[in-house]
Design a protein around this motif. Structure first.
Motif, PDB file in Angstrom:
ATOM      1  N   VAL A 122      20.483 -40.542  45.213  1.00  0.00           N
ATOM      2  CA  VAL A 122      21.855 -41.034  45.343  1.00  0.00           C
ATOM      3  C   VAL A 122      22.479 -41.554  44.054  1.00  0.00           C
ATOM      4  CG1 VAL A 122      21.598 -41.580  47.792  1.00  0.00           C
ATOM      5  CG2 VAL A 122      21.071 -43.337  46.077  1.00  0.00           C
ATOM      6  N   SER A 123      21.694 -41.800  43.011  1.00  0.00           N
ATOM      7  CA  SER A 123      22.250 -42.449  41.820  1.00  0.00           C
ATOM      8  C   SER A 123      23.408 -41.658  41.217  1.00  0.00           C
ATOM      9  CB  SER A 123      21.162 -42.647  40.762  1.00  0.00           C
ATOM     10  OG  SER A 123      21.703 -43.211  39.584  1.00  0.00           O
ATOM     11  N   GLU A 124      23.168 -40.401  40.900  1.00  0.00           N
ATOM     12  CA  GLU A 124      24.183 -39.599  40.217  1.00  0.00           C
ATOM     13  C   GLU A 124      25.347 -39.223  41.131  1.00  0.00           C
ATOM     14  OE1 GLU A 124      22.053 -36.893  37.001  1.00  0.00           O
ATOM     15  OE2 GLU A 124      20.891 -36.966  38.861  1.00  0.00           O
ATOM     16  N   ALA A 125      25.185 -39.451  42.425  1.00  0.00           N
ATOM     17  CA  ALA A 125      26.256 -39.123  43.372  1.00  0.00           C
ATOM     18  C   ALA A 125      27.296 -40.224  43.460  1.00  0.00           C
ATOM     19  CB  ALA A 125      25.658 -38.865  44.757  1.00  0.00           C
ATOM     20  N   GLY A 126      27.030 -41.385  42.868  1.00  0.00           N
ATOM     21  CA  GLY A 126      27.892 -42.530  43.063  1.00  0.00           C
ATOM     22  C   GLY A 126      28.713 -42.935  41.859  1.00  0.00           C
ATOM     23  N   TYR A 127      29.918 -43.437  42.125  1.00  0.00           N
ATOM     24  CA  TYR A 127      30.827 -43.940  41.089  1.00  0.00           C
ATOM     25  C   TYR A 127      31.415 -45.261  41.580  1.00  0.00           C
ATOM     26  CZ  TYR A 127      30.589 -38.994  39.926  1.00  0.00           C
ATOM     27  OH  TYR A 127      30.135 -37.734  39.643  1.00  0.00           O
ATOM     28  N   LEU A 145      27.937 -54.727  40.853  1.00  0.00           N
ATOM     29  CA  LEU A 145      26.984 -53.856  40.154  1.00  0.00           C
ATOM     30  C   LEU A 145      26.171 -54.743  39.210  1.00  0.00           C
ATOM     31  CD1 LEU A 145      25.970 -50.958  39.625  1.00  0.00           C
ATOM     32  CD2 LEU A 145      27.679 -50.786  37.805  1.00  0.00           C
ATOM     33  N   ILE A 146      25.010 -55.171  39.685  1.00  0.00           N
ATOM     34  CA  ILE A 146      24.227 -56.155  38.948  1.00  0.00           C
ATOM     35  C   ILE A 146      23.246 -55.523  37.964  1.00  0.00           C
ATOM     36  CG2 ILE A 146      22.276 -56.336  40.560  1.00  0.00           C
ATOM     37  CD1 ILE A 146      22.420 -59.388  40.155  1.00  0.00           C
ATOM     38  N   ARG A 147      23.042 -54.233  38.047  1.00  0.00           N
ATOM     39  CA  ARG A 147      21.995 -53.593  37.252  1.00  0.00           C
ATOM     40  C   ARG A 147      22.133 -53.800  35.736  1.00  0.00           C
ATOM     41  NH1 ARG A 147      21.221 -48.716  36.993  1.00  0.00           N
ATOM     42  NH2 ARG A 147      18.934 -48.694  37.091  1.00  0.00           N
ATOM     43  N   PRO A 148      23.328 -53.714  35.160  1.00  0.00           N
ATOM     44  CA  PRO A 148      23.413 -53.937  33.710  1.00  0.00           C
ATOM     45  C   PRO A 148      22.920 -55.323  33.292  1.00  0.00           C
ATOM     46  CG  PRO A 148      25.397 -52.831  34.474  1.00  0.00           C
ATOM     47  CD  PRO A 148      24.635 -53.251  35.694  1.00  0.00           C
ATOM     48  N   MET A 149      23.240 -56.354  34.064  1.00  0.00           N
ATOM     49  CA  MET A 149      22.825 -57.702  33.715  1.00  0.00           C
ATOM     50  C   MET A 149      21.379 -57.983  34.112  1.00  0.00           C
ATOM     51  SD  MET A 149      25.254 -58.931  32.023  1.00  0.00           S
ATOM     52  CE  MET A 149      24.417 -60.493  31.784  1.00  0.00           C
ATOM     53  N   MET A 150      20.926 -57.378  35.197  1.00  0.00           N
ATOM     54  CA  MET A 150      19.580 -57.668  35.710  1.00  0.00           C
ATOM     55  C   MET A 150      18.504 -56.855  35.002  1.00  0.00           C
ATOM     56  SD  MET A 150      18.408 -57.709  39.691  1.00  0.00           S
ATOM     57  CE  MET A 150      16.801 -58.301  40.213  1.00  0.00           C
ATOM     58  N   GLY A 200      23.639 -50.212  43.732  1.00  0.00           N
ATOM     59  CA  GLY A 200      24.952 -50.739  43.406  1.00  0.00           C
ATOM     60  C   GLY A 200      25.418 -51.609  44.563  1.00  0.00           C
ATOM     61  N   PHE A 201      26.016 -50.971  45.572  1.00  0.00           N
ATOM     62  CA  PHE A 201      26.478 -51.740  46.721  1.00  0.00           C
ATOM     63  C   PHE A 201      25.319 -52.458  47.400  1.00  0.00           C
ATOM     64  CE2 PHE A 201      27.817 -52.941  50.851  1.00  0.00           C
ATOM     65  CZ  PHE A 201      29.161 -53.252  50.719  1.00  0.00           C
ATOM     66  N   SER A 202      24.143 -51.825  47.470  1.00  0.00           N
ATOM     67  CA  SER A 202      23.034 -52.424  48.218  1.00  0.00           C
ATOM     68  C   SER A 202      22.555 -53.734  47.608  1.00  0.00           C
ATOM     69  CB  SER A 202      21.870 -51.428  48.338  1.00  0.00           C
ATOM     70  OG  SER A 202      21.264 -51.189  47.088  1.00  0.00           O
ATOM     71  N   MET A 203      22.835 -53.975  46.311  1.00  0.00           N
ATOM     72  CA  MET A 203      22.464 -55.237  45.670  1.00  0.00           C
ATOM     73  C   MET A 203      23.677 -56.134  45.440  1.00  0.00           C
ATOM     74  SD  MET A 203      19.589 -53.993  42.898  1.00  0.00           S
ATOM     75  CE  MET A 203      18.921 -55.646  42.589  1.00  0.00           C
ATOM     76  N   SER A 204      24.801 -55.787  46.037  1.00  0.00           N
ATOM     77  CA  SER A 204      26.021 -56.566  45.821  1.00  0.00           C
ATOM     78  C   SER A 204      25.956 -57.893  46.573  1.00  0.00           C
ATOM     79  CB  SER A 204      27.253 -55.772  46.260  1.00  0.00           C
ATOM     80  OG  SER A 204      27.217 -55.520  47.649  1.00  0.00           O
ATOM     81  N   SER A 205      26.820 -58.824  46.196  1.00  0.00           N
ATOM     82  CA  SER A 205      26.814 -60.157  46.785  1.00  0.00           C
ATOM     83  C   SER A 205      28.232 -60.712  46.847  1.00  0.00           C
ATOM     84  CB  SER A 205      25.941 -61.095  45.941  1.00  0.00           C
ATOM     85  OG  SER A 205      26.599 -61.429  44.726  1.00  0.00           O
ATOM     86  N   ASN A 206      28.331 -61.898  47.395  1.00  0.00           N
ATOM     87  CA  ASN A 206      29.615 -62.605  47.440  1.00  0.00           C
ATOM     88  C   ASN A 206      29.664 -63.733  46.416  1.00  0.00           C
ATOM     89  OD1 ASN A 206      29.374 -61.955  50.834  1.00  0.00           O
ATOM     90  ND2 ASN A 206      31.194 -61.331  49.692  1.00  0.00           N
ATOM     91  N   TYR A 207      28.931 -63.581  45.335  1.00  0.00           N
ATOM     92  CA  TYR A 207      28.925 -64.623  44.307  1.00  0.00           C
ATOM     93  C   TYR A 207      30.349 -64.904  43.818  1.00  0.00           C
ATOM     94  CZ  TYR A 207      27.407 -67.238  40.175  1.00  0.00           C
ATOM     95  OH  TYR A 207      27.213 -68.213  39.232  1.00  0.00           O
ATOM     96  N   ASN A 208      30.621 -66.157  43.518  1.00  0.00           N
ATOM     97  CA  ASN A 208      31.972 -66.644  43.208  1.00  0.00           C
ATOM     98  C   ASN A 208      32.915 -66.481  44.397  1.00  0.00           C
ATOM     99  OD1 ASN A 208      32.502 -66.043  39.600  1.00  0.00           O
ATOM    100  ND2 ASN A 208      30.960 -67.228  40.680  1.00  0.00           N
ATOM    101  N   SER A 209      32.329 -66.308  45.591  1.00  0.00           N
ATOM    102  CA  SER A 209      33.115 -66.070  46.815  1.00  0.00           C
ATOM    103  C   SER A 209      34.030 -64.860  46.668  1.00  0.00           C
ATOM    104  CB  SER A 209      33.924 -67.317  47.205  1.00  0.00           C
ATOM    105  OG  SER A 209      33.052 -68.375  47.547  1.00  0.00           O
ATOM    106  N   ARG A 210      33.569 -63.888  45.919  1.00  0.00           N
ATOM    107  CA  ARG A 210      34.300 -62.627  45.787  1.00  0.00           C
ATOM    108  C   ARG A 210      33.962 -61.715  46.965  1.00  0.00           C
ATOM    109  NH1 ARG A 210      38.462 -62.865  42.095  1.00  0.00           N
ATOM    110  NH2 ARG A 210      37.786 -63.953  40.204  1.00  0.00           N
ATOM    111  N   LEU A 211      34.870 -60.820  47.282  1.00  0.00           N
ATOM    112  CA  LEU A 211      34.705 -59.904  48.404  1.00  0.00           C
ATOM    113  C   LEU A 211      34.007 -58.621  47.965  1.00  0.00           C
ATOM    114  CD1 LEU A 211      38.284 -60.311  49.905  1.00  0.00           C
ATOM    115  CD2 LEU A 211      36.216 -61.634  50.445  1.00  0.00           C
ATOM    116  N   LYS A 212      33.224 -58.066  48.861  1.00  0.00           N
ATOM    117  CA  LYS A 212      32.550 -56.800  48.561  1.00  0.00           C
ATOM    118  C   LYS A 212      33.542 -55.640  48.696  1.00  0.00           C
ATOM    119  CE  LYS A 212      27.926 -58.259  49.969  1.00  0.00           C
ATOM    120  NZ  LYS A 212      26.775 -57.992  50.862  1.00  0.00           N
ATOM    121  N   PRO A 213      33.328 -54.578  47.906  1.00  0.00           N
ATOM    122  CA  PRO A 213      34.294 -53.466  47.887  1.00  0.00           C
ATOM    123  C   PRO A 213      34.147 -52.525  49.070  1.00  0.00           C
ATOM    124  CG  PRO A 213      32.496 -53.022  46.372  1.00  0.00           C
ATOM    125  CD  PRO A 213      32.259 -54.406  46.906  1.00  0.00           C
TER     126      PRO A 213
END
Length: 410
Positions: free
Chosen positions: A274-279, A305-310, A366-379
């Motif tokens: 799934v990696s290359e299928a996603g944007y 998208l936490i991967r760059p920082m993690m 990407g989405f599977s590791m997403s969160s509501n940090y800073n009380s932000r909404l998921k896309p």
């Protein structure tokens, strides 16, 4: 994603049109690419009785799971909740490999009740399993081969300091528990991590597994996990799955002859499928020039998208609103109140406030590791299938942040 007639398109659909239609930030997945990757692996290992078990943790959207089930995939899960999603998507219990790590034994009991293939990686848990089930329910064993492999220590899981798997040096203890409780071991499993480019790593794992397997008479499968490397930027070395398929299938089939009967060969790819299928599509909020750096601030961040920082992961970035503009150097950052960098010192076509940027290779974790940090909404999430854009997850609303909270009088 291809640049065609001055616009970036997937399945001949303009990505900028998707951003306008569904808003940003937005995850977009290409169904054709997902199916292509699955079929590539099936073809590469067609010399054996192969089962491809999609690692659901990479992307668990129910529509993606349905797509993979329809196209002949099995599934690998690491939690009961992933298993429940897989079953709801149509997978049969025997198609679901459940490989937990450090969970309460009640979750393993639930997996047995559901009829899943259970894969255990701890001597203590194996003992409890034997005490409860004896020879009435088989299980698989995950081994730690003490092999350091993969592109990042954080995602390498087969080395001596990893929490995963029972050490191959503890085989005598494994046999003692198996014999004491008459446990039927139906599979052996190894997974050493991600971003493995060398066929030799898998062949080395094969030597270990085949050597161990001779002492387990009830096997139905041998599972090599995954870790196939995909390209994140031009010139990246990737796993040659066809070369690996020829070599490993030959070795596996020879082992089966010595073992006395045919076994199934299992793999558990997630990122490869799934990696290359996603944007991830984002909007530029600000362009901030300083004496040393020009920052591009977008309407997303490490919460999406936490991967760059993690993991220090690289994701190629394209300005899909201005694909022919002159190139300049930018550092693309998110809107989270932390150091939140998607990419530093990137050459992008001139970026203007309001432009849409696309992060490539965003399908896995990407989405599977997403969160509501800073009380932000998921896309929101969109699947491109049969030339149409289908909404497969609605964008969160403020009310979703409060949905499980309990307000009390203070």
């Amino acid at each position: 994603m291809e640049l065609s007639q001055g616009a970036y398109k997937v399945q001949n659909i303009k990505l900028t049109d998707l951003a306008n239609q569904f808003g940003t930030p937005l995850y977009v997945y290409d169904a054709n690419k997902i199916v292509h990757q699955l079929k590539t692996l099936k073809t590469a290992f067609s010399g054996s009785d192969v089962r491809i078990k999609y690692a659901a943790k990479a992307l668990t959207n129910i529509s993606i799971l349905k797509l993979l089930y329809k196209n002949g995939s099995d599934v690998d899960v690491v939690s009961i909740q992933e298993a429940q999603l897989a079953l709801r998507a149509g997978f049969k219990p025997h198609q679901v490999m459940y490989t937990p790590s450090g969970v309460d034994f009640a979750e393993i009991t639930e997996a047995v009740t559901l009829g899943l293939t259970v894969n255990l990686d701890n001597l203590s848990v194996l003992t409890k399993f034997g005490e409860k089930y004896h020879d009435t329910y088989p299980c698989s064993i995950r081994l730690n081969p003490h092999i350091m492999a993969g592109g990042n220590y954080k995602i390498s899981t087969g080395h001596s300091n990893s929490k995963f798997g029972i050490s191959v040096f503890q085989l005598p203890e494994i046999h003692e528990v198996v014999k004491k409780y008459r446990i039927k071991i139906n599979g052996l499993h190894i997974h050493t991590g991600s971003d493995i480019t060398e066929s030799e790593v898998f062949l080395k794992m094969a030597d270990i597994l085949f050597g161990v397997a001779r002492d387990f008479p009830h096997l139905k499968f041998i599972d090599f996990g995954s870790g196939f490397k995909v390209a994140y930027k031009e010139g990246d070395i990737v796993t040659n799955v066809y070369d690996l398929g020829l070599k490993l299938s030959k070795s596996f089939n020879e082992f089966c002859q010595h073992y006395g009967r045919k076994l199934e060969l299992h793999f558990e790819p997630g990122k490869f499928i799934v990696s290359e299928a996603g944007y991830l599509l984002v909007k530029v909020n600000v362009v901030k020039a300083t004496p040393s750096v020009t920052f591009v601030g977008v309407d997303s961040g490490l919460n999406h998208l936490i991967r760059p920082m993690m993991y220090d992961a690289y994701h190629d970035i394209a300005n899909i609103s201005n694909p022919t503009g002159s190139q300049k150097l930018y550092t693309v950052v998110g809107y989270i109140c932390e150091t939140d960098t998607f990419g530093a010192d990137r050459k992008l076509n001139e970026v203007r406030e309001g432009d849409i940027l696309a992060f490539k290779n965003a399908g896995a974790y990407g989405f599977s590791m997403s969160s509501n940090y800073n009380s932000r909404l998921k896309p929101a999430e969109v699947l491109l299938i049969n030339g149409e854009a289908k909404l497969i997850r609605e964008r969160e609303q403020f009310e979703d942040l409060l949905a499980r909270q309990v307000e009390i009088d203070i």
